[in-house]
Write a protein that holds these residues in place. Structure first.
Motif, PDB file in Angstrom:
ATOM      1  N   ILE A  26       0.829  -1.272  -0.077  1.00  0.00           N
ATOM      2  CA  ILE A  26      -0.083  -0.091   0.062  1.00  0.00           C
ATOM      3  C   ILE A  26       0.768   1.117   0.134  1.00  0.00           C
ATOM      4  O   ILE A  26       0.649   2.315  -0.907  1.00  0.00           O
ATOM      5  CB  ILE A  26      -0.897  -0.206   1.156  1.00  0.00           C
ATOM      6  CG1 ILE A  26      -2.025  -1.176   1.017  1.00  0.00           C
ATOM      7  CG2 ILE A  26      -1.769   1.326   1.177  1.00  0.00           C
ATOM      8  CD1 ILE A  26      -2.938  -1.560   2.209  1.00  0.00           C
ATOM      9  N   GLU A  27       2.001   1.366   0.902  1.00  0.00           N
ATOM     10  CA  GLU A  27       2.561   2.589   0.836  1.00  0.00           C
ATOM     11  C   GLU A  27       3.615   2.528  -0.273  1.00  0.00           C
ATOM     12  O   GLU A  27       3.706   3.849  -0.825  1.00  0.00           O
ATOM     13  CB  GLU A  27       3.526   2.553   2.243  1.00  0.00           C
ATOM     14  CG  GLU A  27       2.950   2.742   3.437  1.00  0.00           C
ATOM     15  CD  GLU A  27       2.215   4.103   3.686  1.00  0.00           C
ATOM     16  OE1 GLU A  27       2.895   5.108   2.829  1.00  0.00           O
ATOM     17  OE2 GLU A  27       0.890   4.042   4.018  1.00  0.00           O
ATOM     18  N   ASN A  29       2.815   1.710  -3.291  1.00  0.00           N
ATOM     19  CA  ASN A  29       1.887   2.080  -4.245  1.00  0.00           C
ATOM     20  C   ASN A  29       1.661   3.506  -4.255  1.00  0.00           C
ATOM     21  O   ASN A  29       1.689   4.230  -5.276  1.00  0.00           O
ATOM     22  CB  ASN A  29       0.525   1.420  -4.297  1.00  0.00           C
ATOM     23  CG  ASN A  29      -0.153   1.724  -5.658  1.00  0.00           C
ATOM     24  OD1 ASN A  29       0.477   1.353  -6.860  1.00  0.00           O
ATOM     25  ND2 ASN A  29      -1.383   1.924  -5.520  1.00  0.00           N
ATOM     26  N   ASN A  30       1.257   4.137  -2.873  1.00  0.00           N
ATOM     27  CA  ASN A  30       1.018   5.565  -2.777  1.00  0.00           C
ATOM     28  C   ASN A  30       2.313   6.214  -3.064  1.00  0.00           C
ATOM     29  O   ASN A  30       2.229   7.270  -3.840  1.00  0.00           O
ATOM     30  CB  ASN A  30       0.934   5.687  -1.189  1.00  0.00           C
ATOM     31  CG  ASN A  30      -0.841   5.174  -0.949  1.00  0.00           C
ATOM     32  OD1 ASN A  30      -1.514   4.743  -1.744  1.00  0.00           O
ATOM     33  ND2 ASN A  30      -0.816   4.903   0.286  1.00  0.00           N
ATOM     34  N   LYS A  31       3.429   5.682  -2.750  1.00  0.00           N
ATOM     35  CA  LYS A  31       4.843   6.777  -3.082  1.00  0.00           C
ATOM     36  C   LYS A  31       4.866   6.327  -4.658  1.00  0.00           C
ATOM     37  O   LYS A  31       5.403   7.552  -5.268  1.00  0.00           O
ATOM     38  CB  LYS A  31       6.006   5.895  -2.168  1.00  0.00           C
ATOM     39  CG  LYS A  31       7.093   6.778  -2.542  1.00  0.00           C
ATOM     40  CD  LYS A  31       6.906   8.148  -1.733  1.00  0.00           C
ATOM     41  CE  LYS A  31       8.286   8.840  -1.619  1.00  0.00           C
ATOM     42  NZ  LYS A  31       8.173  10.161  -0.916  1.00  0.00           N
ATOM     43  N   VAL A  33       2.725   6.522  -6.893  1.00  0.00           N
ATOM     44  CA  VAL A  33       2.028   7.588  -7.686  1.00  0.00           C
ATOM     45  C   VAL A  33       2.535   8.850  -7.348  1.00  0.00           C
ATOM     46  O   VAL A  33       2.475   9.722  -8.527  1.00  0.00           O
ATOM     47  CB  VAL A  33       0.399   7.258  -6.920  1.00  0.00           C
ATOM     48  CG1 VAL A  33      -0.222   8.533  -7.358  1.00  0.00           C
ATOM     49  CG2 VAL A  33      -0.066   6.011  -7.310  1.00  0.00           C
ATOM     50  N   ASP A  34       2.935   9.379  -6.291  1.00  0.00           N
ATOM     51  CA  ASP A  34       3.471  10.479  -5.985  1.00  0.00           C
ATOM     52  C   ASP A  34       4.882  10.827  -6.913  1.00  0.00           C
ATOM     53  O   ASP A  34       5.091  11.783  -7.356  1.00  0.00           O
ATOM     54  CB  ASP A  34       3.897  10.592  -4.325  1.00  0.00           C
ATOM     55  CG  ASP A  34       2.837  10.741  -3.539  1.00  0.00           C
ATOM     56  OD1 ASP A  34       1.644  11.045  -4.140  1.00  0.00           O
ATOM     57  OD2 ASP A  34       3.002  10.461  -2.354  1.00  0.00           O
ATOM     58  N   HIS A  66       6.302  -0.866 -10.268  1.00  0.00           N
ATOM     59  CA  HIS A  66       4.802  -1.292 -10.366  1.00  0.00           C
ATOM     60  C   HIS A  66       4.252  -2.722 -10.625  1.00  0.00           C
ATOM     61  O   HIS A  66       3.559  -3.175  -9.839  1.00  0.00           O
ATOM     62  CB  HIS A  66       4.141  -0.263 -11.510  1.00  0.00           C
ATOM     63  CG  HIS A  66       2.641  -0.339 -11.271  1.00  0.00           C
ATOM     64  ND1 HIS A  66       1.758  -0.934 -12.128  1.00  0.00           N
ATOM     65  CD2 HIS A  66       1.833   0.191 -10.447  1.00  0.00           C
ATOM     66  CE1 HIS A  66       0.520  -0.939 -12.107  1.00  0.00           C
ATOM     67  NE2 HIS A  66       0.412  -0.189 -10.815  1.00  0.00           N
ATOM     68  N   ASP A  73       1.412  -7.422  -4.050  1.00  0.00           N
ATOM     69  CA  ASP A  73       0.103  -7.342  -3.453  1.00  0.00           C
ATOM     70  C   ASP A  73      -1.058  -8.769  -3.730  1.00  0.00           C
ATOM     71  O   ASP A  73      -1.692  -8.814  -2.910  1.00  0.00           O
ATOM     72  CB  ASP A  73      -0.765  -6.130  -4.286  1.00  0.00           C
ATOM     73  CG  ASP A  73      -1.920  -5.622  -3.490  1.00  0.00           C
ATOM     74  OD1 ASP A  73      -1.865  -5.574  -2.358  1.00  0.00           O
ATOM     75  OD2 ASP A  73      -2.989  -5.218  -4.299  1.00  0.00           O
TER      76      ASP A  73
END
Length: 76
Positions: A26-27, A29-31, A33-34, A66, A73
């Protein structure tokens, strides 16, 4: 200044790798995206060939990361 941007990108990519290594999809993927948004911003404002080549390298790396995040995941 551009070197600072690429140094910041390098550090952010390392954070993504660290999240993947700790099985935190989760983290990661969030990073990702940023960082992708930062990279898009750089691409919009870059004109020099060397900068464009460097951006291209990061795009390939982010795509590979990715894929790793998606595989991670699926394992969680």
């Amino acid at each position: 200044m551009e070197n600072d941007k690429f140094e910041l990108l390098k550090n952010n990519v390392q954070e993504i790798i660290d999240f993947i290594a700790s099985n935190n999809a989760i983290e990661a993927n969030n990073k990702l995206v940023d960082v992708s948004e930062e990279l898009d911003e750089l691409l919009d404002h870059s004109e020099e060939d060397e900068d464009l080549r460097e951006i291209s390298r990061y795009q390939v790396l982010l795509n590979k990361l990715h894929e790793k995040i998606l595989a991670l995941d699926g394992q969680v």
